[in-house]
Design a protein around this motif. Structure first.
Motif, PDB file in Angstrom:
ATOM      1  N   PRO A 133       0.824  -1.211   0.000  1.00 40.82           N
ATOM      2  CA  PRO A 133       0.000   0.000   0.000  1.00 40.82           C
ATOM      3  C   PRO A 133       0.857   1.258   0.000  1.00 40.82           C
ATOM      4  O   PRO A 133       1.978   1.263   0.502  1.00 40.82           O
ATOM      5  N   THR A 134       0.297   2.309  -0.573  1.00 41.48           N
ATOM      6  CA  THR A 134       0.959   3.604  -0.528  1.00 41.48           C
ATOM      7  C   THR A 134       0.835   4.138   0.890  1.00 41.48           C
ATOM      8  O   THR A 134      -0.277   4.268   1.407  1.00 41.48           O
ATOM      9  N   PRO A 135       1.955   4.423   1.562  1.00 42.42           N
ATOM     10  CA  PRO A 135       1.867   4.925   2.938  1.00 42.42           C
ATOM     11  C   PRO A 135       1.137   6.278   3.002  1.00 42.42           C
ATOM     12  O   PRO A 135       1.346   7.136   2.158  1.00 42.42           O
ATOM     13  N   LYS A 178      -2.714  11.966  13.664  1.00 47.35           N
ATOM     14  CA  LYS A 178      -1.535  11.175  13.982  1.00 47.35           C
ATOM     15  C   LYS A 178      -1.519   9.968  13.047  1.00 47.35           C
ATOM     16  O   LYS A 178      -2.555   9.334  12.822  1.00 47.35           O
ATOM     17  N   ILE A 179      -0.356   9.651  12.506  1.00 44.50           N
ATOM     18  CA  ILE A 179      -0.242   8.513  11.587  1.00 44.50           C
ATOM     19  C   ILE A 179      -0.089   7.219  12.380  1.00 44.50           C
ATOM     20  O   ILE A 179       0.690   7.140  13.326  1.00 44.50           O
ATOM     21  N   ASN A 180      -0.859   6.209  11.990  1.00 44.93           N
ATOM     22  CA  ASN A 180      -0.709   4.858  12.508  1.00 44.93           C
ATOM     23  C   ASN A 180      -0.202   4.036  11.333  1.00 44.93           C
ATOM     24  O   ASN A 180      -0.979   3.531  10.528  1.00 44.93           O
ATOM     25  N   SER A 181       1.124   3.931  11.199  1.00 45.65           N
ATOM     26  CA  SER A 181       1.713   3.291  10.016  1.00 45.65           C
ATOM     27  C   SER A 181       1.443   1.796   9.979  1.00 45.65           C
ATOM     28  O   SER A 181       1.381   1.202   8.906  1.00 45.65           O
ATOM     29  N   VAL A 214      -3.263   4.190   8.410  1.00 46.46           N
ATOM     30  CA  VAL A 214      -4.364   5.130   8.585  1.00 46.46           C
ATOM     31  C   VAL A 214      -3.843   6.386   9.273  1.00 46.46           C
ATOM     32  O   VAL A 214      -2.798   6.373   9.919  1.00 46.46           O
ATOM     33  N   VAL A 215      -4.609   7.464   9.123  1.00 40.19           N
ATOM     34  CA  VAL A 215      -4.379   8.670   9.903  1.00 40.19           C
ATOM     35  C   VAL A 215      -5.507   8.713  10.933  1.00 40.19           C
ATOM     36  O   VAL A 215      -6.682   8.698  10.572  1.00 40.19           O
ATOM     37  N   GLU A 216      -5.132   8.714  12.208  1.00 36.54           N
ATOM     38  CA  GLU A 216      -6.121   8.783  13.280  1.00 36.54           C
ATOM     39  C   GLU A 216      -6.446  10.245  13.564  1.00 36.54           C
ATOM     40  O   GLU A 216      -5.547  11.074  13.665  1.00 36.54           O
ATOM     41  N   LEU A 217      -7.727  10.547  13.692  1.00 38.10           N
ATOM     42  CA  LEU A 217      -8.172  11.915  13.955  1.00 38.10           C
ATOM     43  C   LEU A 217      -8.811  11.986  15.335  1.00 38.10           C
ATOM     44  O   LEU A 217      -9.771  11.267  15.615  1.00 38.10           O
ATOM     45  N   GLY A 224      -5.930   4.529   4.439  1.00 39.00           N
ATOM     46  CA  GLY A 224      -5.015   4.521   3.297  1.00 39.00           C
ATOM     47  C   GLY A 224      -5.386   3.527   2.231  1.00 39.00           C
ATOM     48  O   GLY A 224      -5.039   3.693   1.068  1.00 39.00           O
ATOM     49  N   TYR A 225      -6.117   2.476   2.589  1.00 39.57           N
ATOM     50  CA  TYR A 225      -6.489   1.442   1.623  1.00 39.57           C
ATOM     51  C   TYR A 225      -7.410   1.986   0.531  1.00 39.57           C
ATOM     52  O   TYR A 225      -7.203   1.753  -0.641  1.00 39.57           O
ATOM     53  N   ASP A 226      -8.443   2.722   0.940  1.00 37.77           N
ATOM     54  CA  ASP A 226      -9.396   3.247  -0.050  1.00 37.77           C
ATOM     55  C   ASP A 226      -9.484   4.774  -0.041  1.00 37.77           C
ATOM     56  O   ASP A 226     -10.349   5.344  -0.677  1.00 37.77           O
TER      57      ASP A 226
END
Length: 191
Positions: free
Chosen positions: A32-34, A110-113, A117-120, A154-156
């Motif tokens: 996946p694209t980070p 915050k990024i959860n690599s 995902v990016v957590e909001l 990040g997946y979709d």
């Protein structure tokens, strides 16, 4: 004899070619694209599910995310107004006069690599607007809360979150009894 040797050579060559071409497929993995924090920015079209007790409403809304702020140019206040004004005819008349209500929702990201995902984490402000009814203007103040984090997936490349109208005050008096209004955005996609 010569034809048989040529035919065997072609079959062997074809078998080797197919074998080599299939072995390259064994190592194909989805990478996946980070995600980056800036990926959240953009204009979104979303499915909004509004619920209050056993009543559900679903509609398509639009909003914009930019630099830690989500902006709704037309925040859905229908359920709030219908909770304040119980007469359906008067509530519809008031909604027609109110027009569009703008609301901004602050968040920290915050990024959860590991999950890509990016957590909001949301920091909702109160929503305040005026409701004209029977020749009088009522001042409504709605306390909005976010009990869960939102996610930019990040997946979709979609954004998902939820809010609750925890308390409504009209002209300084809290509505009681009051049943919480939930706003859930199970999926939204960038335009």
């Amino acid at each position: 004899m010569k034809k048989l040797t040529v035919l065997k050579s072609l079959i062997v060559g074809l078998t080797v070619f197919l074998g080599l071409s299939l072995t390259s497929c064994n190592d194909d993995r989805y990478e996946p694209t980070p995600v980056k924090l800036e990926d959240v920015n953009g204009n979104y079209k979303a499915r909004l599910v509004t619920s209050q007790g056993s009543k559900f409403n679903e509609k398509i809304i639009e909003f914009k995310a930019k630099d830690t702020i989500i902006t709704f140019k037309d925040f859905p206040v229908r359920e709030i107004v219908k909770t304040i004004i119980t007469d359906p005819v008067k509530a519809d008349t008031a909604l027609a006069h109110i027009g569009k209500v703008e609301y901004t929702l602050n968040y920290q990201s915050k990024i959860n690599s590991g999950q890509n995902v990016v957590e909001l984490s949301f920091e909702p402000k109160t929503l305040a607007f005026q409701i004209p009814v029977d020749g009088v203007v009522k001042n409504a103040v709605v306390k909005l809360v976010a009990k869960q984090k939102g996610f930019f997936i990040g997946y979709d490349w979609s954004l998902r979150f939820g809010l609750e109208a925890e308390k409504i005050t009209v002209d300084g008096l809290e509505l009681t009894p009051y049943q919480t209004i939930k706003y859930d955005v199970p999926i939204s996609v960038k335009n």
